[in-house]
Design a protein around this motif. Structure first.
Motif, PDB file in Angstrom:
ATOM      1  N   ALA A  10       0.845  -1.198   0.000  1.00 35.43           N
ATOM      2  CA  ALA A  10       0.000   0.000   0.000  1.00 35.43           C
ATOM      3  C   ALA A  10       0.875   1.241   0.000  1.00 35.43           C
ATOM      4  O   ALA A  10       2.057   1.195   0.381  1.00 35.43           O
ATOM      5  CB  ALA A  10      -0.903   0.011   1.228  1.00 35.43           C
ATOM      6  N   ALA A  11       0.304   2.358  -0.442  1.00 31.50           N
ATOM      7  CA  ALA A  11       1.061   3.602  -0.525  1.00 31.50           C
ATOM      8  C   ALA A  11       1.611   4.019   0.838  1.00 31.50           C
ATOM      9  O   ALA A  11       2.688   4.635   0.924  1.00 31.50           O
ATOM     10  CB  ALA A  11       0.176   4.706  -1.096  1.00 31.50           C
ATOM     11  N   SER A  12       0.923   3.665   1.887  1.00 27.86           N
ATOM     12  CA  SER A  12       1.367   4.060   3.228  1.00 27.86           C
ATOM     13  C   SER A  12       2.677   3.400   3.624  1.00 27.86           C
ATOM     14  O   SER A  12       3.367   3.872   4.534  1.00 27.86           O
ATOM     15  CB  SER A  12       0.284   3.708   4.252  1.00 27.86           C
TER      16      SER A  12
ATOM     17  N   LEU B 205       5.223   3.106   1.580  1.00 29.04           N
ATOM     18  CA  LEU B 205       6.277   3.690   0.756  1.00 29.04           C
ATOM     19  C   LEU B 205       6.997   4.799   1.521  1.00 29.04           C
ATOM     20  O   LEU B 205       6.358   5.704   2.072  1.00 29.04           O
ATOM     21  CB  LEU B 205       5.661   4.258  -0.529  1.00 29.04           C
TER      22      LEU B 205
ATOM     23  N   LEU C 216       7.959  -2.558  -5.371  1.00 31.43           N
ATOM     24  CA  LEU C 216       6.631  -1.990  -5.570  1.00 31.43           C
ATOM     25  C   LEU C 216       6.148  -2.358  -6.961  1.00 31.43           C
ATOM     26  O   LEU C 216       6.733  -1.941  -7.961  1.00 31.43           O
ATOM     27  CB  LEU C 216       6.676  -0.465  -5.412  1.00 31.43           C
TER      28      LEU C 216
ATOM     29  N   SER D 214       2.951  -0.025 -10.365  1.00 25.68           N
ATOM     30  CA  SER D 214       3.234   1.404 -10.225  1.00 25.68           C
ATOM     31  C   SER D 214       3.869   1.928 -11.510  1.00 25.68           C
ATOM     32  O   SER D 214       5.017   1.595 -11.830  1.00 25.68           O
ATOM     33  CB  SER D 214       4.171   1.645  -9.031  1.00 25.68           C
TER      34      SER D 214
ATOM     35  N   VAL E  57       0.613   5.148  -7.511  1.00 30.14           N
ATOM     36  CA  VAL E  57       0.464   4.158  -6.443  1.00 30.14           C
ATOM     37  C   VAL E  57      -0.983   4.203  -5.959  1.00 30.14           C
ATOM     38  O   VAL E  57      -1.472   5.267  -5.562  1.00 30.14           O
ATOM     39  CB  VAL E  57       1.428   4.430  -5.262  1.00 30.14           C
ATOM     40  N   ASP E  58      -1.652   3.081  -6.028  1.00 29.81           N
ATOM     41  CA  ASP E  58      -3.059   3.005  -5.600  1.00 29.81           C
ATOM     42  C   ASP E  58      -3.914   4.069  -6.288  1.00 29.81           C
ATOM     43  O   ASP E  58      -4.799   4.686  -5.679  1.00 29.81           O
ATOM     44  CB  ASP E  58      -3.168   3.165  -4.079  1.00 29.81           C
TER      45      ASP E  58
ATOM     46  N   VAL F 213       2.333   9.852  -6.758  1.00 35.10           N
ATOM     47  CA  VAL F 213       3.193  10.208  -5.636  1.00 35.10           C
ATOM     48  C   VAL F 213       4.591  10.503  -6.174  1.00 35.10           C
ATOM     49  O   VAL F 213       4.945  10.075  -7.271  1.00 35.10           O
ATOM     50  CB  VAL F 213       3.253   9.097  -4.572  1.00 35.10           C
TER      51      VAL F 213
ATOM     52  N   THR G 147       8.620  10.131  -5.218  1.00 36.75           N
ATOM     53  CA  THR G 147       9.586   9.475  -4.342  1.00 36.75           C
ATOM     54  C   THR G 147      10.983   9.947  -4.719  1.00 36.75           C
ATOM     55  O   THR G 147      11.337   9.989  -5.903  1.00 36.75           O
ATOM     56  CB  THR G 147       9.492   7.946  -4.451  1.00 36.75           C
TER      57      THR G 147
END
Length: 519
Positions: free
Chosen positions: A6-8, A10, A223, A226, A245-246, A250, A252
């Motif tokens: 999940a994005a959380s 990352l 990941l 994505s 992501v999801d 996002v 990074t």
């Protein structure tokens, strides 16, 4: 926790970010996490490759094309191939194309790599590349001066070759092609059993060989699902990637370096969408110029494949085994050619592009041999027609644009048709199916144009070198940009006379040493 769910999960930043989880990216992710505690994020647009029967079973690889694990790209039509659109299988799954390809491990002729150095890729001669080829390999016959053992990629011959595979090998020897034990050994010209990335009847992809054994490393994060959108910069330094992501975009950051390993189509696409390319092309698309590198998307090369010469069988064939082939031949289209330029493999069943299938009766018991040109000279390009990761794209290999390529493939088809008259094919051959009989020169040319397909060896679109069109330098750093390297088929300056999985794996092994300051 290697697989991000999940994005959380990352992190906002990693030491290294590798974009693309195929033949190059799998190598980079593993090697960058060895001998240090540097954090590495591997971003892959496709799904995980675990538990997918069609991927694991070597006989099912053809069914993976145009399916959920294939990007679905096409080569644009030209008159040289009679206006036909040619599909290009490209893996969209962890392991990339090594998860959907024919599992051939073949590196071509040593002089292919000497030619890279001559073309400006300083230090990429065969002697310099050989240790990295060996580092990849776990060859069933063990280590030799030219082969490696104990590496991540298992390589085996068929334990029980199919009758069609034996007929191809032995028939070619009858026609004067020399036998060769190992096409990756001292001599590659000849008829031989193929080297496969197969072990105990299971595909041995880059994901299986490089990633799964180290997936529990706490500083490696993987990941999937994505899609990379654009790269961002601070001055001349690449510092981050925006990716989905999801369902949300996002950003990074990379503390040290971003390594592109999306392949020869999606690496130049990402560069162009990030403002790296020919300024005229970028302005046409409304993309702000970050770095002027006119070679991005140029120099596209691929090997043309005639798919295929089909023969009627005298009776039902044994069930398919290995990758549906099992043997190969490398030979010269003309006596004065410096090294083998033609390559052929067998198919334990029918094989045809739609145009050939529509024009010929391929019902009943049929097997095939597919000749192709490994010494192709035609060069094409990749061009964005629309900005954005989902924008329209034109991919053009210019197959058969060079008359020498057409002449060589005509010779290849004629040789394959001659195989039917050998003693090796006596128990198999019951007549011609496609073409339906022997052809004259004009007819053979038309057959080649209508049957022309791809080995899916697309490469060269961000070539390494020192000239004005080079995109990366010989250390694989993107020119004019700090913190950005490439480790995939796009950096190949001249297409080798081989499948591209082995050279790309070798390139990535060496790229890791460059990034880590070990080369």
């Amino acid at each position: 926790m290697p697989y991000i769910r999940a994005a959380s999960e990352l992190r906002p930043a990693y030491d290294f970010i590798v974009i693309g989880g195929g033949s190059g990216g799998s190598v980079m992710a593993r090697r960058l996490t060895e001998g240090s505690d540097a954090t590495v994020l591997l971003i892959e647009a496709g799904p995980l490759d675990l538990g997918i029967r069609e991927i694991d079973d070597p006989t099912k690889w053809v069914s993976l094309t145009r399916g959920p694990y294939d990007w679905g790209y096409d080569y644009a039509p030209t008159d040289h191939v009679n206006g036909r659109i040619i599909g290009i299988p490209r893996g969209k799954v962890l392991g990339g194309s090594s998860s959907i390809n024919a599992m051939m491990w073949y590196r071509g002729h040593p002089s292919d790599y000497d030619a890279w150095e001559t073309a400006g890729a300083t230090g990429w001669n065969f002697a310099s590349c050989l240790p990295y080829f060996k580092r990849c390999e776990d060859w069933e016959d063990g280590e030799t001066a030219l082969r490696g053992a104990g590496g991540p990629l298992r390589i085996e011959r068929s334990a029980e070759p199919h009758p069609v595979a034996l007929a191809l090998r032995d028939g070619a020897i009858e026609l004067g092609v020399p036998p060769v034990d190992d096409p990756n050994g001292p001599v590659n010209e000849g008829a031989t059993l193929s080297n496969f990335n197969i072990a105990s009847g299971t595909r041995w992809s880059s994901s299986r060989g490089y990633l799964r054994p180290v997936a529990d490393r706490p500083h490696l994060s993987i990941l999937t699902g994505s899609l990379a959108m654009t790269l961002s910069f601070e001055g001349s330094r690449c510092v981050s990637v925006s990716h989905v992501v999801d369902g949300a975009v996002v950003t990074t950051h990379a503390r040290q370096e971003i390594i592109l390993a999306l392949g020869a189509i999606d690496t130049p696409r990402l560069l162009l969408n990030s403002g790296i390319g020919d300024p005229a092309d970028l302005r046409r698309l409304g993309i702000r110029v970050q770095t002027a590198l006119p070679g991005v998307g140029k120099n596209l090369q691929d090997h043309p494949l005639v798919r295929a010469v089909n023969f009627r069988a005298k009776g039902p064939l044994p069930p398919m085994r290995d990758n549906g082939g099992g043997s190969m031949i490398n030979w010269k289209s003309r006596p004065d050619v410096e090294k083998p330029d033609l390559h052929a493999f067998c198919i334990q069943g029918r094989s045809a592009v739609p145009e050939i299938a529509a024009a010929h009766d391929l019902s009943g018991d049929v097997f095939a041999v597919a000749p192709g040109l490994m010494g192709s000279k035609s060069v094409g390009y990749l061009k964005l027609l629309e900005a954005g990761p989902g924008g329209r794209i034109e991919i053009q290999p210019n197959y058969l644009a060079e008359k020498a390529d057409l002449d060589a493939l005509v010779a290849g088809v004629e040789f394959v048709l001659d195989l039917a008259g050998t003693n090796a094919f006596a128990d198999l051959f019951a007549g011609y199916a496609a073409p339906a009989g022997r052809l004259d020169r004009v007819g053979t040319e038309q057959f080649v144009r209508n049957a022309c397909s791809t080995f899916f060896h697309t490469c060269g679109t961000a070539k390494m070198g020192t000239d004005a069109d080079a995109v990366v330098d010989p250390a694989l750093k993107v020119r004019g940009i700090e913190g950005l390297s490439i480790a995939d088929a796009s950096v190949i300056p001249l297409i080798p006379t081989s499948n591209t999985h082995a050279p790309v794996t070798m390139i990535a092994e060496r790229a890791a040493d460059f990034v880590l300051g070990r080369a």
